[in-house]
Design a protein around this motif. Sequence first.
Motif, short mmCIF file in Angstrom:
data_model
loop_
_atom_site.label_atom_id
_atom_site.label_comp_id
_atom_site.label_asym_id
_atom_site.label_seq_id
_atom_site.Cartn_x
_atom_site.Cartn_y
_atom_site.Cartn_z
N SER A 25 1.06 -0.95 -0.14
CA SER A 25 0.00 -0.04 0.14
C SER A 25 0.80 1.14 0.15
CB SER A 25 -0.89 0.03 1.06
OG SER A 25 -1.79 1.09 1.30
N ILE A 26 1.97 1.40 0.70
CA ILE A 26 3.12 2.46 0.78
C ILE A 26 3.64 2.61 -0.36
CG2 ILE A 26 4.94 3.11 1.84
CD1 ILE A 26 4.17 2.11 4.42
N GLU A 27 3.88 1.36 -1.08
CA GLU A 27 4.58 1.46 -2.43
C GLU A 27 3.63 2.18 -3.30
OE1 GLU A 27 7.73 0.93 -3.41
OE2 GLU A 27 8.38 0.04 -1.66
N ALA A 28 2.34 1.68 -3.55
CA ALA A 28 1.64 2.11 -4.45
C ALA A 28 1.05 3.56 -4.35
CB ALA A 28 0.12 1.38 -4.42
N GLU A 29 1.22 4.08 -3.00
CA GLU A 29 1.06 5.46 -2.67
C GLU A 29 2.22 6.32 -3.23
OE1 GLU A 29 -1.37 8.77 -1.69
OE2 GLU A 29 -1.89 6.35 -1.71
N ILE A 30 3.50 5.76 -3.02
CA ILE A 30 4.78 6.67 -3.49
C ILE A 30 4.72 6.61 -4.87
CG2 ILE A 30 7.16 6.11 -3.83
CD1 ILE A 30 7.08 5.02 -0.64
N LEU A 31 4.26 5.67 -5.59
CA LEU A 31 4.18 5.35 -7.17
C LEU A 31 3.28 6.56 -7.59
CD1 LEU A 31 4.53 1.90 -8.13
CD2 LEU A 31 6.06 3.56 -8.70
N LYS A 32 2.09 6.62 -7.02
CA LYS A 32 1.01 7.63 -7.22
C LYS A 32 1.61 9.07 -7.06
CE LYS A 32 -2.70 8.34 -5.02
NZ LYS A 32 -4.09 8.02 -4.23
N LEU A 33 2.28 9.41 -6.12
CA LEU A 33 2.86 10.63 -6.08
C LEU A 33 3.92 11.03 -6.83
CD1 LEU A 33 2.69 10.88 -2.08
CD2 LEU A 33 1.20 12.03 -3.69
N THR A 34 4.83 9.95 -7.27
CA THR A 34 6.07 10.12 -7.93
C THR A 34 5.53 10.30 -9.50
OG1 THR A 34 6.52 8.13 -8.00
CG2 THR A 34 7.52 9.34 -6.46
N ARG A 35 4.56 9.44 -9.83
CA ARG A 35 4.33 9.42 -11.28
C ARG A 35 3.14 10.57 -11.62
NH1 ARG A 35 2.90 3.39 -12.96
NH2 ARG A 35 4.91 2.65 -12.75
N GLY A 36 2.57 11.14 -10.75
CA GLY A 36 1.27 11.88 -11.01
C GLY A 36 0.50 11.17 -11.91
N SER A 37 -0.23 12.19 -12.43
CA SER A 37 -1.39 11.37 -13.03
C SER A 37 -1.04 10.61 -14.29
CB SER A 37 -2.63 12.68 -13.47
OG SER A 37 -1.97 13.60 -14.35
#
Length: 70
Positions: free
Chosen positions: A45-57
Amino acid sequence: MTIAELLAQREKLQNARFKGVLSVMIDGEAMTYKSDQQMAAALASIEAEILKLTRGSRPRTIRPQTSRGL
């Protein structure tokens, strides 16, 4: 949460998991996991959130439409 906070949480969880410990203290809050699977899910879950924040939309896909003008 910021990326820095998420990275710090991920590091603490990974260190605890590699040591075989199921309890972690993050930001003054004690968390105890019932199993390694539960801890792995929290890490995912933390990894997914990090990816979401680093990639943007997600980048948009543009499909041009043309006609012959008839």
